[in-house]
Motif scaffolding. Structure first.
Motif, mmCIF file in Angstrom:
data_model
loop_
_atom_site.group_PDB
_atom_site.id
_atom_site.type_symbol
_atom_site.label_atom_id
_atom_site.label_comp_id
_atom_site.label_asym_id
_atom_site.label_seq_id
_atom_site.Cartn_x
_atom_site.Cartn_y
_atom_site.Cartn_z
ATOM 1 N N ILE B 271 -43.161 69.673 38.487
ATOM 2 C CA ILE B 271 -42.033 70.531 38.875
ATOM 3 C C ILE B 271 -40.834 70.104 38.048
ATOM 4 C CG2 ILE B 271 -40.641 71.496 40.724
ATOM 5 C CD1 ILE B 271 -42.704 70.737 42.720
ATOM 6 N N GLY B 272 -40.483 70.934 37.105
ATOM 7 C CA GLY B 272 -39.349 70.645 36.242
ATOM 8 C C GLY B 272 -38.174 71.506 36.629
ATOM 9 N N GLY B 273 -37.153 71.487 35.774
ATOM 10 C CA GLY B 273 -35.949 72.249 36.071
ATOM 11 C C GLY B 273 -36.215 73.740 36.113
ATOM 12 N N GLN B 274 -36.962 74.235 35.123
ATOM 13 C CA GLN B 274 -37.102 75.681 34.977
ATOM 14 C C GLN B 274 -38.457 76.208 35.412
ATOM 15 O OE1 GLN B 274 -34.645 77.445 34.145
ATOM 16 N NE2 GLN B 274 -33.233 76.112 33.067
ATOM 17 N N ASP B 275 -39.449 75.355 35.462
ATOM 18 C CA ASP B 275 -40.731 75.899 35.867
ATOM 19 C C ASP B 275 -41.583 74.898 36.622
ATOM 20 O OD1 ASP B 275 -41.832 74.316 33.863
ATOM 21 O OD2 ASP B 275 -41.898 75.956 32.421
ATOM 22 N N THR B 276 -42.566 75.451 37.283
ATOM 23 C CA THR B 276 -43.528 74.653 38.032
ATOM 24 C C THR B 276 -44.890 74.945 37.416
ATOM 25 O OG1 THR B 276 -42.201 74.846 40.016
ATOM 26 C CG2 THR B 276 -44.508 74.270 40.323
ATOM 27 N N LYS B 277 -45.643 73.877 37.110
ATOM 28 C CA LYS B 277 -46.953 74.083 36.502
ATOM 29 C C LYS B 277 -48.018 73.361 37.315
ATOM 30 C CE LYS B 277 -45.210 71.990 32.495
ATOM 31 N NZ LYS B 277 -43.852 72.366 32.134
ATOM 32 N N ALA B 278 -49.131 74.022 37.480
ATOM 33 C CA ALA B 278 -50.292 73.360 38.060
ATOM 34 C C ALA B 278 -51.377 73.388 37.001
ATOM 35 C CB ALA B 278 -50.748 74.073 39.318
ATOM 36 N N GLY B 299 -38.051 78.184 43.570
ATOM 37 C CA GLY B 299 -38.722 76.950 43.961
ATOM 38 C C GLY B 299 -38.864 75.921 42.864
ATOM 39 N N CYS B 300 -38.176 76.076 41.733
ATOM 40 C CA CYS B 300 -38.214 75.048 40.696
ATOM 41 C C CYS B 300 -37.077 74.062 40.936
ATOM 42 C CB CYS B 300 -38.068 75.679 39.321
ATOM 43 S SG CYS B 300 -39.411 76.786 38.973
ATOM 44 N N GLY B 301 -37.024 73.050 40.078
ATOM 45 C CA GLY B 301 -36.010 72.025 40.235
ATOM 46 C C GLY B 301 -34.601 72.606 40.275
ATOM 47 N N ARG B 302 -34.413 73.664 39.495
ATOM 48 C CA ARG B 302 -33.090 74.269 39.422
ATOM 49 C C ARG B 302 -32.590 74.726 40.800
ATOM 50 N NH1 ARG B 302 -30.123 76.082 35.183
ATOM 51 N NH2 ARG B 302 -30.939 74.173 34.303
ATOM 52 N N CYS B 335 -35.822 81.678 46.746
ATOM 53 C CA CYS B 335 -35.164 82.452 45.701
ATOM 54 C C CYS B 335 -33.792 81.837 45.461
ATOM 55 C CB CYS B 335 -35.034 83.897 46.154
ATOM 56 S SG CYS B 335 -34.056 84.880 45.038
ATOM 57 N N THR B 336 -33.512 81.484 44.221
ATOM 58 C CA THR B 336 -32.236 80.833 43.927
ATOM 59 C C THR B 336 -31.061 81.756 44.237
ATOM 60 O OG1 THR B 336 -32.711 81.459 41.663
ATOM 61 C CG2 THR B 336 -32.980 79.161 42.206
ATOM 62 N N VAL B 337 -31.320 83.058 44.122
ATOM 63 C CA VAL B 337 -30.228 84.005 44.370
ATOM 64 C C VAL B 337 -29.850 84.016 45.855
ATOM 65 C CG1 VAL B 337 -29.506 86.415 44.142
ATOM 66 C CG2 VAL B 337 -31.074 85.428 42.476
ATOM 67 N N PHE B 338 -30.861 83.917 46.708
ATOM 68 C CA PHE B 338 -30.594 84.000 48.142
ATOM 69 C C PHE B 338 -30.367 82.635 48.793
ATOM 70 C CE2 PHE B 338 -33.265 87.968 47.752
ATOM 71 C CZ PHE B 338 -32.152 88.796 47.733
ATOM 72 N N ALA B 339 -30.678 81.563 48.058
ATOM 73 C CA ALA B 339 -30.640 80.236 48.661
ATOM 74 C C ALA B 339 -29.298 79.966 49.330
ATOM 75 C CB ALA B 339 -30.944 79.184 47.605
ATOM 76 N N GLY B 340 -28.224 80.252 48.603
ATOM 77 C CA GLY B 340 -26.896 79.971 49.127
ATOM 78 C C GLY B 340 -26.632 80.715 50.421
ATOM 79 N N PHE B 384 -48.595 63.843 40.190
ATOM 80 C CA PHE B 384 -47.364 64.637 40.364
ATOM 81 C C PHE B 384 -46.325 64.142 39.362
ATOM 82 C CE2 PHE B 384 -43.725 65.612 43.612
ATOM 83 C CZ PHE B 384 -43.393 66.763 42.912
ATOM 84 N N THR B 385 -45.809 65.037 38.554
ATOM 85 C CA THR B 385 -44.846 64.649 37.526
ATOM 86 C C THR B 385 -43.607 65.535 37.573
ATOM 87 O OG1 THR B 385 -45.719 66.141 35.840
ATOM 88 C CG2 THR B 385 -46.761 63.990 35.993
ATOM 89 N N GLY B 386 -42.631 65.198 36.744
ATOM 90 C CA GLY B 386 -41.414 66.006 36.625
ATOM 91 C C GLY B 386 -40.287 65.449 37.473
ATOM 92 N N GLY B 387 -39.105 66.008 37.275
ATOM 93 C CA GLY B 387 -37.908 65.507 37.957
ATOM 94 C C GLY B 387 -38.048 65.480 39.463
ATOM 95 N N VAL B 388 -38.673 66.497 40.035
ATOM 96 C CA VAL B 388 -38.762 66.578 41.492
ATOM 97 C C VAL B 388 -39.687 65.487 42.062
ATOM 98 C CG1 VAL B 388 -39.363 68.139 43.422
ATOM 99 C CG2 VAL B 388 -38.138 69.030 41.449
ATOM 100 N N ALA B 389 -40.553 64.914 41.211
ATOM 101 C CA ALA B 389 -41.438 63.839 41.675
ATOM 102 C C ALA B 389 -40.644 62.594 42.044
ATOM 103 C CB ALA B 389 -42.471 63.508 40.604
ATOM 104 N N LYS B 390 -39.381 62.553 41.624
ATOM 105 C CA LYS B 390 -38.532 61.405 41.978
ATOM 106 C C LYS B 390 -37.864 61.601 43.335
ATOM 107 C CE LYS B 390 -37.045 60.083 37.312
ATOM 108 N NZ LYS B 390 -37.571 58.780 37.056
ATOM 109 N N ASN B 391 -38.006 62.804 43.884
ATOM 110 C CA ASN B 391 -37.329 63.133 45.142
ATOM 111 C C ASN B 391 -38.250 62.792 46.326
ATOM 112 O OD1 ASN B 391 -36.668 64.740 47.482
ATOM 113 N ND2 ASN B 391 -35.259 65.895 46.186
ATOM 114 N N GLU B 392 -37.822 61.816 47.106
ATOM 115 C CA GLU B 392 -38.715 61.292 48.152
ATOM 116 C C GLU B 392 -39.026 62.326 49.236
ATOM 117 O OE1 GLU B 392 -36.698 58.063 50.241
ATOM 118 O OE2 GLU B 392 -34.795 58.777 49.438
#
Lengths: 428, 435, 393
Positions: B271-278, B299-302, B335-340, B384-392
């Motif tokens: 799970i990176g900033g812009q995309d999620t890959k499996a 649902g990506c890191g962004r 959805c990032t648009v509706f998240a807020g 599990f890799t990417g920036g979000v993998a650091k989020n406990e």
């Protein structure tokens, strides 16, 4: 690559001329007085319409033309401004927007209002609402031909009877009334005879992709090959002549051992053979195609080239059973088949055309195609062991074509095939 | 020696990994991607090569008698000094660039005043460099722009006030110049910088015998690092001036990278900033299947970034706060648009921030679970890799859902997983030459 | 006040429990109560439940997983631009929550649900799965004959599934049972339209949802009990405007959305939720050929919805306008699921008709798991205010 370098073969020139003539006829009805029927591509009744000296105007084709000419974006926005949801089919919105902006044909002249909306409802729910929307604008006679869906993966006598009855009791009487021409079944038979002849040649051409290397691309090239038979020309001498020319050209390509023709000339290297499911994107058609031939990927079979009839499965229009054969034609179109049938077909293509994998171009506008494609991909992977790939674009909405995104996935996919192949080779 | 290099151009950071012939990792480097992929690639590669030198120093020092137990401390000192030397070099570059950029009608008649102020500011920054790189000093970033920028603002505001000069004027010069400097990889001979750093380290008195370290360090510096083969990957890879065979898709690199980190990996989630890959890989690290989030980046890191902004929190604070939740609130939109909007709605209903955050983390992971399911599910082992993998908090939800849906699976998370793609790239480079 | 078994609160609570229960405990219990019982699921918008009932099976209405279901595997099969109901329905299937359904019917409503029928066949090959087609030609000898044959095929399929013949007699009896059910549904709707403060839409909604999962006889009784209970109760009348809700015939909004509309000052006096309950507008004759009677009712006396073709431009929108007039509504709220082809393609046509008749409307989209109600409350509130101002002027 500039456009003047594009190589034009005789069949291409012929098709271009046919389309131009048809638009000229459509935009000069004031002069010749022929009536116009608007109707859809899948399950269209061209041979029947011709029996009434009527012209055939296909809103989907107009939308494609506008997509390729980069006009559709503006038309779609126009329709959305008028209250149409951003969620729904962009063919519909491109059509409605085009109307709002004067309904200009590619020749620059306004298209006439249709005298009849012939709603051949085959395989797509949106068609129904599309013509209700048009009817509200044009206030012209509308006749529905409801083609039942092959929910159980087969056609029944009940379905056939239902269609024939609709033809006899609704469609033909309406056509007679609108055109003032009496229905002549022998004329229909003649038209169907010509259709079958052209259909033979089309199937021959599409099946040349079984060769390695293939002389054609059955998707990007294929959409041109199906043009005449899917649209206003099925059943005409022009179509027979077009397919005769096309067949001769492909025969010649095979004799010379040439690969498919692309906008940048002959495709030299064929590294990946693909089966493609789903319609193409039209607004970036050339760029999209280039992403394939630049990587040496060629499409050997596609389902989109079957939306206007599944001739490669053996169906031919039959002059001996004219109305029944129209019914069978409508029932058999690709999107009127259920998902298990579609999976079976794709599996057959992968095997018979010796493809490396299945690529799905999932179209936002088209739920008829798209809903369920991810399951289809999984089934194909399971049954064939060949990898699938999934990309998303739209028909004519330029906002929904992300070149970087599509290219990224395609490259990953091609490299994956390549890597698997190497692994297999080194294991052997 | 032969070096095989993988460079992963991500949307926010660019990573590089240097590997030797035996696939052993020698060095890693990271930099911000800027808007210039060429520079980002060059800088990350340079960083990885610097890191490689340190690996070589360590090897050289490992069998020097009398150093046991002191190598780590010494190398840390050496690195601080090296970084300072490098920092000062870039500061000098920045100063020169600033002076050059003080031109045009805007500055007319005030050039001298500005030059004097700049000289004052940069002298101060050079002075401060000792503090900035002092033992135990915390730096909020290792990127030049971040370190120099924040100090420049403080020092220059002060200096302008004293000189009666408009800060905006100086800021204008700075803004123009920092971009130029940032897009210019640090020049200068590496060897000289290492030697300068070594000298100042030893002058500082590193608690080691100067003569004992000087020889192995010089010897290690003398080993030529040959860039035998470079492979580029990541979203920006097409922008790299590399021939086609030197470019690999990030999917392939990620699969292979995860395989190298954990040999038994069969399923990878990134799970990176812009995309999620499996990604599904076979026992030798070859990709068998992959799925990415569809066009919609929900649902990506962004997404977490938006949430952090919305809550006025730092990105790294989200996870720990979510961990405090006792009852997670169901959040339905990734959805990032509706998240807020959804977030504000929940807050207005009186839900606790930690409970909402717990729900948000679950929502992201649910989305990732769908993408995994789309690619064919989870097979043992799972990496599990990417920036979000650091989020406990994200990891906690993932573990729960994996257990519920796939039973007991070994879950690998490497703290350096951000280098997965570059690692795979380096391995491809190694294979291209050695196989 | 302690809730007696037949108090409004108790009835509503029972409906709420049925609504919340994603394991379909009640339907499972029905099936387990006697050996050999079968359950046949169906999706919106209409199936002739009489046939299932006549086969001694339980028709089970499936309306997705609602807002409380977490969807993982269902999402794996759908792109982001497809509505949510097929995702959560697949999730119900894949996670085993529908493992007791012996059959599944997917009616003619749109291409997504149509294709779901094929997906169900691929994923659950043991289930009797059928795309249930309905004619879009409304002539007796054309569409009628086709439909009778479709009904006959469905009847045969159910006979095979149940291992027993479905007699005409049983069918006629089932038609009677459903006639009574539909009468009660109409009564509840009429009661709500007359006194919406007595029968809030959130309750009526739950009551109608209960009809999806309960045996029809029980549902009929439940409606009788509800009417008796609310008629006896004294509930305060509020100064709300009266609206018809349109477009929510397939994927359902969260219950909160219905509550939000009411709280914002709008009484919903008609809607198109669960059209299956009132698809056939009058009693179906219980004598004569039952299939022909069902077909005739479908062709000539069934509800208007965007999932059907309207052959006559003059008739377009008439059903909605008539509902506005008859129920004394002051406006229309178009609430459609995101990406719903039928509802969203139809909407501009209906809006044009309303405009021509001077009927005000607002529109929004939802998903079954929409989380934000604030914008909806605001829109509906503003709408209610503007209607009041407009009628005061």
């Amino acid at each position: 690559m500039s456009t003047q370098d594009v190589i034009k073969e005789a069949s291409m020139l012929k098709q271009k001329e046919m389309i131009a003539n048809n638009y000229d006829l459509l935009t000069s009805t004031r002069g010749h007085g022929r009536k116009v029927a608007s109707t859809f591509v899948p399950g269209n009744l061209n041979e029947l319409i011709m029996c009434f000296d009527m012209l055939n105007n296909l809103p989907e084709i107009n939308a494609i033309q506008n997509g390729m000419k980069k006009l559709s974006g503006g038309y779609i926005t126009e329709a959305e401004k008028g209250g149409h949801s951003e969620d729904v089919c962009t063919y519909v919105k491109a059509d409605l927007g085009m109307m709002k902006r004067g309904n200009l044909a590619p020749n620059g002249k306004p298209l006439p209002d249709p005298d009849l909306l012939l709603l051949s409802y085959t395989g797509c729910f949106t068609f129904m609402k599309w013509f209700e929307l048009l009817r509200a604008e044009y206030n012209c006679p509308t006749v529905m031909l409801h083609v039942p869906y092959q929910g159980d993966g087969k056609t029944t006598q009940n379905m056939r009877d239902y269609i024939v009855k609709q033809l006899k009791e609704d469609v033909i009487p309406t056509l007679e009334k609108v055109s003032g021409v009496k229905f002549d079944i022998d004329r229909l038979r003649e038209n169907l005879r010509r259709s079958a002849k052209a259909e033979d040649d089309l199937v021959w051409v599409l099946e040349t992709a079984k060769n390695k290397p293939t002389p054609i691309d059955a998707y990007f090239g294929g959409v041109y090959y199906i043009g005449p038979i899917f649209t206003a020309f099925r059943g005409t001498d022009d179509a027979v002549e077009y397919y005769r020319l096309l067949r001769a050209e492909i025969e010649e390509r095979m004799r010379q051992g040439l690969g498919p023709l692309t906008p940048e000339g002959e495709m030299k290297e064929q590294k990946y053979r693909l089966v493609v499911e789903g319609p193409p994107n039209w607004t970036s058609f050339r760029d999209f195609w280039k992403m394939f031939y630049d990587e040496g990927a060629v499409v050997v079979a596609s389902t989109y080239t079957k939306v206007g009839g599944m001739y490669d499965l053996g169906f031919r229009h039959d002059p001996d059973h004219p109305l029944e054969s129209l019914a069978d034609y409508c029932l058999g179109c690709y999107t009127n088949r259920n998902l298990p049938q579609r999976v079976d077909l794709l599996e057959k293509y992968i095997n018979e055309y010796e493809a490396d994998g299945l690529l799905i171009n999932s179209i936002k506008s088209c739920n008829s195609f798209s809903a369920g494609q991810l399951l289809m991909m999984r089934e194909i992977e399971k049954r064939t062991g060949k990898p699938g790939a999934f990309i998303e674009t739209d028909l004519v909405d330029p906002r929904y074509f992300s070149a970087a995104n599509v290219k990224n996935r395609l490259e990953s996919y091609f490299q994956m095939i390549d890597q698997k192949r190497r692994a297999l080779a080194s294991a052997a | 020696m032969k070096c095989f290099i993988g460079i992963d151009l991500g949307s926010t950071t660019t990573k590089a990994v240097v590997m030797d012939e035996t696939c052993a990792v020698l060095g890693r480097g990271i930099t911000n991607s800027r808007s210039n992929y060429d520079t980002a690639a060059a800088v990350s590669k340079q960083e990885a090569l610097i890191d490689t030198r340190f690996t070589l120093f360590r090897r050289g020092l490992s069998d020097v008698s009398g150093l046991s137990g002191k190598v780590d401390g010494f190398l840390a000192d050496l690195e601080r000094h090296f970084r300072r030397v490098q920092f000062v070099e870039q500061l000098n570059d920045l100063e020169e660039t600033c002076v050059r950029n003080t031109a045009g009608p805007r500055f007319h008649g005030r050039e001298t005043a500005i030059h004097e102020t700049l000289a004052h500011v940069f002298a101060k920054l050079r002075q401060e460099s000792f503090e900035i790189f002092a033992p135990g000093a915390k730096r909020r970033s290792d990127f030049f722009r971040d370190i120099a920028g924040s100090r420049f603002m403080t020092v220059a505001t002060e200096a302008c006030k004293e000189a009666g000069l408009s800060f905006d004027l100086v800021l204008n010069v700075y803004d123009k110049s920092i971009i130029e400097v940032e897009n210019r990889p640090p020049g200068g001979a590496m060897e000289a910088k290492f030697l300068a750093a070594l000298d100042s380290t030893l002058t500082d008195g590193a608690g080691v015998d100067a003569e004992a370290v000087r020889k192995p360090v010089s010897a290690a510096l003398g080993i030529p690092l040959e860039e035998t083969y470079v492979v580029g990957t990541g979203y920006g890879r097409v922008r790299l001036p590399f021939p086609k065979e030197h470019i690999r898709s990030e999917i392939l690199c990620h699969g292979l990278g995860a395989h190298i980190m954990y040999n038994d990996t069969r399923t990878v989630l990134d799970i990176g900033g812009q995309d999620t890959k499996a990604i599904q890989v076979d026992p030798s690290g070859i990709v068998e299947n992959f799925q990415m989030n569809d066009r919609c980046a929900a649902g990506c890191g962004r997404y977490l970034g938006y949430i952090a902004d919305e809550m006025n929190m730092g990105l790294h604070e989200l996870g720990p706060l979510a961990m405090k939740s006792t009852r997670s609130v169901r959040i339905n939109s990734t959805c990032t648009v509706f998240a807020g909007a959804e977030l504000r709605d929940r807050l207005a209903l009186g839900e606790k921030r930690e409970d909402i955050l717990a729900g948000l983390h679950r929502a992201i992971i649910l989305r990732a679970m769908s993408i995994i399911s789309r690619s064919g599910g989870i097979r043992d082992q799972f990496t599990f890799t990417g920036g979000v993998a650091k989020n406990e908090a994200a990891v906690r939800e993932l573990k729960k859902l994996i257990k519920e849906n796939y039973g007991d699976v070994t879950i690998n998370i490497d703290p350096d997983s951000i280098y997965t793609g570059a690692l795979g790239g380096a391995a491809f480079a190694q294979r291209a030459v050695m196989n | 006040m302690p809730a007696t078994p037949n108090s409004t609160a108790a009835i509503v609570q029972r409906c709420q429990d049925l609504f919340d229960d994603l394991d379909f405990t009640a339907a499972r219990a029905w099936k387990d109560a006697a050996p050999g019982r079968k359950v046949v699921g169906y999706m919106p918008v209409y199936v002739p439940r009489e046939l299932i009932h006549a086969a001694n099976m339980l028709p089970l209405g499936i309306l997705g997983g609602g807002e409380n279901m977490e969807v993982i595997h269902g999402d794996a099969y759908y792109q982001s631009y497809i509505c949510r109901i097929p995702r959560s329905t697949l999730e119900l299937g894949i996670t085993g929550k529908l493992d007791f359904a012996d059959g599944m019917l997917f009616p003619f409503v749109c291409d997504v649900i149509r294709n779901l029928s094929g997906m169900w066949k691929l994923l659950f090959p043991k289930v009797y799965t059928r795309f249930f087609d309905t004619p879009q030609n409304y002539k007796d000898e054309v569409g009628g004959n086709y439909y009778i044959e479709e009904l006959r095929e469905l009847r045969e399929g159910l006979e095979e599934l149940g291992g027993a013949r479905i007699t005409d007699e049983a069918l006629r009896a089932s038609i009677e049972v459903y006639n009574e059910n539909r009468r009660l549904v109409r009564e509840v709707y009429a009661f709500r339209a007359a006194t919406p403060w007595k029968a809030p839409s959130s309750e009526v909604y739950l009551l109608m949802r209960a009809g999806n999962v309960l045996p029809v006889e029980e549902h009929t009784q439940l409606m009788k009990d509800y009417l008796a209970a609310v008629k006896a109760e004294d509930r305060p009348m509020r100064d709300n405007c009266r609206v018809v809700l349109n477009g929510a015939f397939c994927e359902q909004p969260p219950l909160n959305l219905i509550k939000s509309i009411e709280m914002a000052g709008c009484y919903i006096v008609d809607d198109d939720f669960m059209l299956v309950n009132r698809w056939l507008l009058d009693d179906v004759p219980a004598d004569g050929d039952p299939l022909a009677n069902l077909a005739s009712a479908f062709l000539h006396r069934s509800a208007e919805t965007s999932a059907k073709f309207q052959p006559d431009e003059g008739e377009k929108g008439k059903y909605l306008i008539q509902s506005v007039r008859e129920k004394g509504a002051e406006g229309v709220i178009f609430a459609a699921p995101s990406f719903c082809d039928p509802a969203l393609l139809e909407r501009p046509m209906l809006q044009a008709k309303l405009k021509a008749h001077g009927i005000p409307y607002i529109s929004f989209k939802y998903a079954e798991n929409s989380g934000q109600m604030q914008p909806i409350r605001e829109q509906a509130g503003t709408f209610a205010d503007s209607i009041k101002l407009w009628s005061a002027a």
